[in-house]
Enzyme design. Structure first.
Site: not given
Length: 523
Positions: A166, A444
């Site tokens: 990613r 996160d």
């Protein structure tokens, strides 16, 4: 690549990472420079268009399906072929790109590992270079890690997960790589380095060059990526459509353009993913500047109700109609050591979350910890075959369902939790950690974004708390100071607290906390 050499060169800062020169090669930086020259002005215009849409929302407009793309939604078409290595994605694990975590994730038993240069990584330059080196080592069969503290040796086991990288979102920049003095886009840097170093090696091992693309908002942004991928495929002498991508639907605008995003990327795309935490953040950021869009505590916004349930069901229906995978979202729960009751409750919540995803037709889902892979598999292994591409939800939610606000209380505990999580996450991020276990959840950047935008929203409108108090500036200041005192004077806590306070009390909510935090990180 002689034509590329005629362009201005990309200049990279020095890195202390061992074998950094194997990552920051002339060929890789030449490709970064070409992407910058060809696409950066277009990227900047697309970022500016986001601000223009926000201005319309601030004036009272609400997201809707586009009239000018009705033919794309109504006509019959499908995306390109999905390669064998990506046919079974029942359980995916995500995490940072440091060597130990990469090896553990590859060995976790998950079908796919998403190596994350975005929300699970604090983008210090050495961290990014080391991550790229680790992924390059993996594809060449040389990745290894020996823990100097414990003496334990980590090696990749047979039959590892399929690796997908990613990259960073289009809004982020890479301050340590410049072209004629201008920083390059973090997304272009991440993608160029990963693809140039690993595309052919991944294909030689029976997989391929696979990416996750985050934070897209429109079909025009997807079309930009399509052109970027086409250029890279040409430079690497790959057949068109060899690079395969999955797009995270994690913005409210993208939820109204899922067909269009698939269509714009149809040569390369294999699926969409429910990026639930960023989606909540986007909903608050884009629509929460109105008092009638006050959200409840984060824990009350669950995937089985209101706008979250609607967008998940629409994603499944859209993907399956177009021959693409519909991936479920992240379960942020992690095993709880030393508390069997809390641990059992966490596993039960993960199981219920995955059962819901299977029931509406998702083809796979995410977990944040190797200890939860087996639990997710227990549910998804009940699916016959490798996926559920033939399953369609009973309903295809429309505009009103996609905008339906979650109901639930706002509590003092919720305010305090948002303060603690946001401050501790930013402090860890400034210290180099992008994925942080806090209060039995893996936090996160996306979850920290929810926390700070909720604080901004509740404070902006002096939201009513469930004990009939209102969150006034004085009350917020009191609770904030108490939570900061409780957190103590750990590393980066004061700087993180100052940033979270600034964002929560700003006149307008910042687009991303990682933008000012990145300036602090590189300083």
């Amino acid at each position: 690549m002689s034509a590329v050499l005629e362009r201005p060169r990309a200049i990279a800062a020095a890195s202390t990472v061992e074998r950094a020169d194997h990552v920051l090669t002339h060929e890789a930086l030449d490709l970064v420079a070409e992407l910058h020259a060809r696409f950066d002005e277009r990227r900047k215009a697309l970022i500016a268009a986001r601000a223009e849409r926000q201005a319309r929302y601030d004036a009272g407009e609400l997201p809707d399906f586009r009239a000018d793309t009705r033919d794309i939604r109504k006509s019959d078409w499908t995306v390109g072929a999905i390669p064998p290595a990506l046919q079974d994605r029942k359980v995916e694990i995500t995490g940072p790109t440091n060597a130990k975590m990469v090896i553990n994730a590859l060995n976790s038993g998950a079908r796919v590992f998403m190596a994350d240069f975005e929300d699970a990584t604090a983008p210090g330059f050495d961290e990014l270079v080391a991550g790229q080196r680790n992924l390059k080592d993996y594809w060449r069969g040389t990745l290894a890690y020996d823990d100097p503290r414990t003496g334990k040796a980590y090696r990749v086991a047979p039959d590892p997960a399929v690796l997908i990288a990613r990259v960073r979102g289009l809004h982020l920049f890479e301050a340590h790589v410049t072209v004629e003095g201008a920083p390059v886009a973090g997304a272009f840097f991440d993608a160029a380095l990963y693809l140039i170093h690993n595309a052919h090696a991944a294909l030689a091992r029976g997989a391929g060059p696979y990416l996750y693309l985050p934070k897209l908002e429109t079909m025009e942004e997807a079309a930009l990526w399509s052109d970027v991928l086409a250029l890279v495929e040409e430079r690497l002498q790959l057949q068109r459509g060899t690079i395969k991508v999955t797009v995270l639907i994690e913005t409210i605008d993208a939820a109204f353009q899922m067909d269009e995003i698939l269509h714009a990327l149809k040569e390369n795309i294999v699926g969409l993913n429910c990026g639930r935490w960023d989606y909540i953040f986007s909903y608050i950021k884009r629509l929460g500047r109105s008092a009638d869009r006050l959200t409840p505590d984060r824990g009350a916004m669950t995937m089985d109700r209101a706008f979250l349930a609607a967008y998940a069901e629409r994603l499944v229906a859209t993907c399956h109609r177009r021959g693409a995978f519909a991936m479920g979202g992240m379960s942020a729960f992690i095993p709880v050591k030393g508390d069997e009751q809390a641990n059992a409750a966490a596993f039960a919540k993960v199981r219920a979350d995955k059962e819901r995803e299977v029931a509406i037709g998702h083809d796979g889902s995410w977990v944040a910890h190797p200890g939860l892979v087996a639990t997710a598999f227990e549910t998804f292994e009940k699916v016959e075959g490798s996926n559920q591409m033939d399953v369609m939800p009973d309903t295809v939610p429309g505009r009103e369902a996609l905008l339906e606000l979650h109901e639930g209380p706002r509590t003092e505990a919720g305010v305090r939790e948002n303060i603690r999580v946001a401050v501790q996450y930013v402090a860890a991020w400034l210290g180099g950690a992008g994925a942080v276990p806090l209060y039995n959840l893996m936090e996160d950047a996306a979850t920290a974004e929810i926390c700070r935008t909720q604080l901004w929203q509740w404070l902006r409108f002096e939201a009513e708390i469930d004990d009939e108090r209102r969150l006034t500036r004085d009350l917020f200041e009191h609770w904030f100071q108490e939570e900061m005192l409780a957190l103590g004077d750990g590393a980066h806590i004061a700087a993180a607290g100052a940033l979270v306070y600034e964002l929560a009390t700003a006149r307008e909510p910042a687009e991303f906390l990682t933008l000012p935090a990145y300036r602090m990180l590189v300083a």
